[in-house]
Structures are given as structure tokens and as C-alpha cells.
Design a protein around this motif. Structure first.
Motif, PDB file in Angstrom:
ATOM      1  N   GLU A  63       0.820  -1.207   0.000  1.00  0.00           N
ATOM      2  CA  GLU A  63       0.000   0.000   0.000  1.00  0.00           C
ATOM      3  C   GLU A  63       0.858   1.264   0.000  1.00  0.00           C
ATOM      4  OE1 GLU A  63      -3.141  -0.316   2.959  1.00  0.00           O
ATOM      5  OE2 GLU A  63      -3.500  -2.413   2.365  1.00  0.00           O
ATOM      6  N   ALA A  64       2.039   1.199   0.613  1.00  0.00           N
ATOM      7  CA  ALA A  64       2.952   2.350   0.566  1.00  0.00           C
ATOM      8  C   ALA A  64       3.436   2.592  -0.861  1.00  0.00           C
ATOM      9  CB  ALA A  64       4.142   2.117   1.498  1.00  0.00           C
ATOM     10  N   LEU A  65       3.704   1.515  -1.586  1.00  0.00           N
ATOM     11  CA  LEU A  65       4.124   1.637  -2.983  1.00  0.00           C
ATOM     12  C   LEU A  65       3.001   2.203  -3.841  1.00  0.00           C
ATOM     13  CD1 LEU A  65       6.011  -1.757  -3.389  1.00  0.00           C
ATOM     14  CD2 LEU A  65       7.066   0.505  -3.412  1.00  0.00           C
ATOM     15  N   ASP A  66       1.780   1.707  -3.643  1.00  0.00           N
ATOM     16  CA  ASP A  66       0.651   2.173  -4.447  1.00  0.00           C
ATOM     17  C   ASP A  66       0.311   3.627  -4.143  1.00  0.00           C
ATOM     18  OD1 ASP A  66       0.443  -0.281  -5.681  1.00  0.00           O
ATOM     19  OD2 ASP A  66      -1.126  -1.026  -4.343  1.00  0.00           O
ATOM     20  N   TYR A  67       0.486   4.018  -2.895  1.00  0.00           N
ATOM     21  CA  TYR A  67       0.157   5.392  -2.505  1.00  0.00           C
ATOM     22  C   TYR A  67       1.214   6.384  -2.996  1.00  0.00           C
ATOM     23  CZ  TYR A  67      -0.794   9.513   0.355  1.00  0.00           C
ATOM     24  OH  TYR A  67      -1.056  10.796   0.762  1.00  0.00           O
ATOM     25  N   SER A  68       2.486   6.048  -2.801  1.00  0.00           N
ATOM     26  CA  SER A  68       3.557   7.008  -3.100  1.00  0.00           C
ATOM     27  C   SER A  68       4.057   6.931  -4.533  1.00  0.00           C
ATOM     28  CB  SER A  68       4.740   6.790  -2.147  1.00  0.00           C
ATOM     29  OG  SER A  68       5.301   5.496  -2.310  1.00  0.00           O
ATOM     30  N   LYS A  69       3.921   5.756  -5.158  1.00  0.00           N
ATOM     31  CA  LYS A  69       4.416   5.550  -6.528  1.00  0.00           C
ATOM     32  C   LYS A  69       5.850   6.069  -6.674  1.00  0.00           C
ATOM     33  CE  LYS A  69      -0.121   5.605  -8.753  1.00  0.00           C
ATOM     34  NZ  LYS A  69      -0.840   5.402  -7.475  1.00  0.00           N
ATOM     35  N   PRO A  70       6.780   5.478  -5.921  1.00  0.00           N
ATOM     36  CA  PRO A  70       8.153   5.992  -5.912  1.00  0.00           C
ATOM     37  C   PRO A  70       8.937   5.623  -7.166  1.00  0.00           C
ATOM     38  CG  PRO A  70       8.033   3.996  -4.620  1.00  0.00           C
ATOM     39  CD  PRO A  70       6.615   4.307  -5.055  1.00  0.00           C
ATOM     40  N   ASP A  71       9.962   6.413  -7.423  1.00  0.00           N
ATOM     41  CA  ASP A  71      10.909   6.094  -8.495  1.00  0.00           C
ATOM     42  C   ASP A  71      12.027   5.197  -7.989  1.00  0.00           C
ATOM     43  OD1 ASP A  71       9.896   7.986 -10.682  1.00  0.00           O
ATOM     44  OD2 ASP A  71      10.126   9.333  -8.971  1.00  0.00           O
ATOM     45  N   LEU A  72      12.179   5.149  -6.665  1.00  0.00           N
ATOM     46  CA  LEU A  72      13.219   4.339  -6.045  1.00  0.00           C
ATOM     47  C   LEU A  72      12.806   4.032  -4.614  1.00  0.00           C
ATOM     48  CD1 LEU A  72      16.229   3.193  -6.209  1.00  0.00           C
ATOM     49  CD2 LEU A  72      16.894   5.351  -5.105  1.00  0.00           C
ATOM     50  N   VAL A  73      13.112   2.819  -4.158  1.00  0.00           N
ATOM     51  CA  VAL A  73      12.951   2.457  -2.752  1.00  0.00           C
ATOM     52  C   VAL A  73      14.331   2.268  -2.151  1.00  0.00           C
ATOM     53  CG1 VAL A  73      12.149   0.682  -1.132  1.00  0.00           C
ATOM     54  CG2 VAL A  73      10.684   1.395  -3.035  1.00  0.00           C
ATOM     55  N   VAL A  74      14.558   2.861  -0.980  1.00  0.00           N
ATOM     56  CA  VAL A  74      15.803   2.672  -0.243  1.00  0.00           C
ATOM     57  C   VAL A  74      15.480   1.975   1.070  1.00  0.00           C
ATOM     58  CG1 VAL A  74      17.767   3.756   0.900  1.00  0.00           C
ATOM     59  CG2 VAL A  74      16.903   4.710  -1.255  1.00  0.00           C
ATOM     60  N   VAL A  96       9.342  -5.895  -7.090  1.00  0.00           N
ATOM     61  CA  VAL A  96       9.609  -6.545  -8.368  1.00  0.00           C
ATOM     62  C   VAL A  96       8.344  -6.597  -9.216  1.00  0.00           C
ATOM     63  CG1 VAL A  96      10.262  -8.731  -9.448  1.00  0.00           C
ATOM     64  CG2 VAL A  96      11.531  -7.900  -7.450  1.00  0.00           C
ATOM     65  N   SER A  97       7.208  -6.888  -8.596  1.00  0.00           N
ATOM     66  CA  SER A  97       5.960  -7.002  -9.347  1.00  0.00           C
ATOM     67  C   SER A  97       5.506  -5.668  -9.923  1.00  0.00           C
ATOM     68  CB  SER A  97       4.854  -7.577  -8.454  1.00  0.00           C
ATOM     69  OG  SER A  97       4.560  -6.694  -7.379  1.00  0.00           O
ATOM     70  N   ARG A  98       6.018  -4.561  -9.360  1.00  0.00           N
ATOM     71  CA  ARG A  98       5.665  -3.229  -9.857  1.00  0.00           C
ATOM     72  C   ARG A  98       6.804  -2.582 -10.642  1.00  0.00           C
ATOM     73  NH1 ARG A  98       3.146  -4.191  -5.153  1.00  0.00           N
ATOM     74  NH2 ARG A  98       1.049  -3.324  -4.744  1.00  0.00           N
ATOM     75  N   ASN A  99       7.904  -3.321 -10.842  1.00  0.00           N
ATOM     76  CA  ASN A  99       9.071  -2.817 -11.568  1.00  0.00           C
ATOM     77  C   ASN A  99       9.651  -1.569 -10.907  1.00  0.00           C
ATOM     78  OD1 ASN A  99       8.958  -4.791 -13.709  1.00  0.00           O
ATOM     79  ND2 ASN A  99       7.210  -3.659 -14.536  1.00  0.00           N
ATOM     80  N   VAL A 100       9.679  -1.561  -9.589  1.00  0.00           N
ATOM     81  CA  VAL A 100      10.242  -0.435  -8.838  1.00  0.00           C
ATOM     82  C   VAL A 100      11.695  -0.754  -8.488  1.00  0.00           C
ATOM     83  CG1 VAL A 100      10.084   0.987  -6.770  1.00  0.00           C
ATOM     84  CG2 VAL A 100       7.997   0.171  -7.878  1.00  0.00           C
ATOM     85  N   PRO A 101      12.658   0.043  -8.927  1.00  0.00           N
ATOM     86  CA  PRO A 101      14.057  -0.210  -8.567  1.00  0.00           C
ATOM     87  C   PRO A 101      14.298   0.063  -7.091  1.00  0.00           C
ATOM     88  CG  PRO A 101      13.870   1.852  -9.768  1.00  0.00           C
ATOM     89  CD  PRO A 101      12.519   1.211  -9.818  1.00  0.00           C
TER      90      PRO A 101
END
Length: 407
Positions: A63-74, A96-101
Motif C-alpha cells: 500500500e505504501a508503494l501504491d500510494y507514493s508511486k516511488p521512483d526508487l525504494v531505499v 519486483v511485481s511493480r518494476n520499482v528499482p
């Protein structure tokens, strides 16, 4: 001769960058500002989980990924604290399923396992598409010290830089006595200086602004955030290996946010903060480690950004538990914007599944949402009070009187 060395450094740096890019197998792994000039980073600190990872933790990441739609996760350290590699798949599948680096730094708990070294863990991360982490120089202290360049939205100009430092783990004497936490060492600082200079050279002599990530809060931050003490009181004070002593009482007016537990800094310093200050590139240093603290503080011209713990497996503060968002604007690269993304906020959004898999009720998350603004108002009141009080004290002190100079 110096010019030749500089050129060689630039060539070496660019070669290493190209190797990193193509190792991931796709040009999409090159970090670049969006067409609208924005770039967003989701920071997850202290996931600190084992296999199987808590279902609520996985739901939160989704849900954090869907809400923020980041270009990168650290991942900011203390990421996976088990030798069971199935935990890596659970942690990274949402990305990986969202192709987020993504990239990461090691925390103290990551490297406390004798049978699963940091190098082995790095290799495990690198099996997953989108992993941009690498070990720039295996000879340095720690593992996976590296940097990632972010290119402009138009063309191939270097626009921004991200530093990843391994800040080490616990230190022990030969007799097993615990000596505190480690810190970014001299060889890592030398690598930072040389790499920064090479990037500057590659950027036509212009310093590239940057943000740094590491797990353990540096000693220099404690010197600003907490009151110095004349005497050591054992475990009731910070007792650094240079002989300096600081209390656990924070200076409320020096930070924006929350300090709900004493910070756990490195026990020494090899001059990291001075080097970054002299380098002129680092806007902020983002840390984890202290699970129930979340704040931003100006530490001698560079921000210290404390990220709260995301964990459901270790201790956490119900109000602060979550992640941090960092937003960059290509039109103003000398600044950044950051805020907390709490699990309480996401869990109370329509369609959230966090409470479906967590022992905490939806009411508990709702209460946390209500309490955090109240606590924030109280902290702002205290902050204003101490600023006024400090100003009053300053006005009460008479100016120093000096004898006139007679020529």
C-alpha cells in the motif's frame, strides 16, 4: 599530472557506472527525473523481519508503494534478520511485481549473523530485478558502499546523487564488553571524497547535490541535538570514545518532529560530517536505527533526517510506525521535501488490507491517527516555548565589556 589523474578517475567512475547499469540487464534501471521534473524516494527503515515476514508488513509495503508511486525504494538498514532467503522474496516481491528499482544499506542487525555474511546478502539482493546496490570497493569498511546518479529528465546530464554508506554494527572489546556502535570510517570518507570529486569533474566542474543514507545516526548529530554533560553518569549519558559526554535530554528547539527514545549513535567519528560539509554536495543524511524517533534537524548546515521503523516484528511506536517519503524537484535541486507515511494513515484508507492481517484493530490505527496531530501540536508548543525561553536567557546576559584600546 593532477589533470591526468582526474581524467582517469572520471573514466573509472563512468566505467563502473556502466557496469552497474548493464548488470541489472535493462536500461530502465538508470535513474532519471520524470518528465515533470520530479523524483520520489520511499525509505523503509528497520523492517527487521524474519521468514515468514509479517503479513501486515507485506500489506503495508504494497500500500505504501501504491500510494507514493516511488521512483526508487531505499531500505535504510536492519532489513532482513534471518538466514532464510525466502524472506528476501517476500520483502522484494511487491517491488519486483511493480518494476520499482531499489537499493539498500546494511544495518547493525543485518550483519550479526556468522553464517550469512554481508557479501552473501548483497548477492541475494542482486538476484532480484531492479536491485541497484553494489559494492563500489570491497576493500572499504563494511559492504555495499556505493552511490547512484540521477540523470536529468531531458538528456544525460547528471542532476542528483545518492550516497549509500555502511555504518557498521556493534563494537566489542576482546573480553566481549560492548563498546557501542560503529561509524562511517576514514577509508569510506576517502572514497566519498574521491568519488564526489570525480562526479564533479564529470559534471563540468559543478558540484552535484546529493542525499546520503546510512543506518546508524552519526555522533555529530547527538552533539547538536542533546545537551553536553560535565560528568559521565554511566548508562545515563552518552560517553563517546573521545571523552565527550552528552545527556539524554534533547534540545527541543533543534529539531522538527519527535524523539521518543534516546538515539543510539556511533561511538566515534572519523570526520564524516566535516567531509560532507567541506564537499558541499550533501543536503541531508537519512538514518534509521532508532525505531520510535522521526525528525529533521539541521546539523551544522546539513540536515539529519530520522526515519521511523517500519517493522511489525520488532518494537515500534504506533503513531510513527511507517516509512518516509523524499521528493526532489529538478527545478530546485538545492532543497528537498520529506514527510512520514505512517501505517496508521494507510490502514484507515478505503480498501486497505493492513488490519485484515494484523493483531491491531482498525480502531487502534484510527486512535493513532487522531493522537499524532495532537502530539505534534504539543511538540510545536514546546518548541516555540524553548525558542522564546532561550532568547530571553540570551537577552539577560550582558554583552562582554572590553577595555578600550589606547594607542
Amino acid at each position: 599530472m593532477k589533470k591526468i589523474i582526474s581524467i582517469l578517475l572520471v573514466i573509472s567512475m563512468l566505467f563502473s557506472l556502466s557496469v552497474t547499469v548493464f548488470a541489472a540487464g535493462t536500461e530502465e534501471t538508470v535513474l532519471r527525473f520524470r518528465k515533470d521534473g520530479t523524483f520520489k524516494i520511499l525509505v523503509l527503515a528497520d523492517v527487521q523481519d524474519v521468514y515468514p515476514i509479517d503479513d501486515a508488513m507485506v500489506a503495508f509495503i504494497n500500500e505504501a508503494l501504491d500510494y507514493s508511486k516511488p521512483d526508487l525504494v531505499v531500505f535504510d538498514g536492519d532489513n532482513i534478520v534471518t538466514e532464510d532467503v525466502r524472506a528476501y522474496e517476500q520483502l522484494l516481491y511487491p517491488l519486483v511485481s511493480r518494476n520499482v528499482p531499489f537499493t539498500f544499506v546494511f544495518g547493525n542487525h543485518d550483519v550479526e549473523r556468522e553464517n550469512f555474511t554481508a557479501e552473501q546478502q548483497l548477492a541475494e539482493y542482486q538476484k532480484y530485478p531492479g536491485c541497484l546496490a553494489f559494492d563500489a570497493d570491497p576493500a572499504l569498511h563494511g559492504c555495499a558502499n556505493h552511490n547512484l546518479l540521477i540523470y536529468s529528465s531531458k538528456g544525460n546530464d547528471i542532476a542528483f546523487n545518492l550516497w549509500m554508506f555502511d555504518s557498521g554494527t556493534s563494537l566489542h572489546a576482546d573480553n566481549g564488553e560492548w563498546l557501542g556502535y560503529d561509524w562511517v570510517r576514514a577509508d569510506q570518507i576517502e572514497w566519498y571524497n574521491k568519488t564526489r570529486d570525480a562526479i564533479t569533474e564529470a559534471n563540468g566542474g559543478k558540484v552535484v547535490p546529493a542525499i546520503a543514507f546510512q543506518h546508524i545516526i552519526p555522533k555529530e548529530a547527538v552533539e547538536v541535538l542533546f545537551y553536553e554533560s560535565d560528568v559521565s553518569m554511566g548508562e545515563l549519558t552518552y560517553n563517546f570514545n573521545d571523552g565527550s559526554v552528552y545527556s539524554y535530554i534533547p534540545k527541543i528547539e533543534t529539531f522538527d518532529g519527535y524523539i521518543f527514545e534516546k538515539s543510539c549513535p556511533g561511538n566515534g567519528s572519523d570526520g564524516q560530517w566535516d567531509a560532507m560539509k567541506a564537499g558541499g554536495d550533501v543536503l541531508a543524511v537519512v538514518v534509521g536505527h532508532d525505531h520510535v524517533n522521526s525528525f529533521v534537524a539541521d546539523i551544522n548546515g546539513i540536515d539529519l533526517v530520522q526515519t521511523p521503523g517500519a517493522t511489525y516484528h520488532s518494537y515500534y511506536n504506533k503513531m510513527l510506525q511507517g516509512a518516509r517519503i523524499i521528493e526532489l524537484d529538478e527545478g530546485d535541486l538545492d532543497s528537498y521535501y520529506t514527510y512520514e507515511l505512517t501505517s496508521s494513515f494507510l490502514a484507515t484508507q478505503s480498501g486497505s488490507t493492513i488490519t485484515d492481517t494484523d493483531s491491531r484493530s482498525e480502531a487502534s490505527y484510527t486512535i493513532s491517527n487522531i493522537m499524532l496531530p495532537i502530539v505534534n501540536m504539543f511538540m510545536e508548543f514546546l518548541r516555540d516555548f524553548f525558542k522564546i525561553f532561550s532568547g530571553s536567557i540570551g537577552e539577560m546576559i550582558p554583552p562582554e565589556v572590553t577595555e578600550p584600546v589606547v594607542e
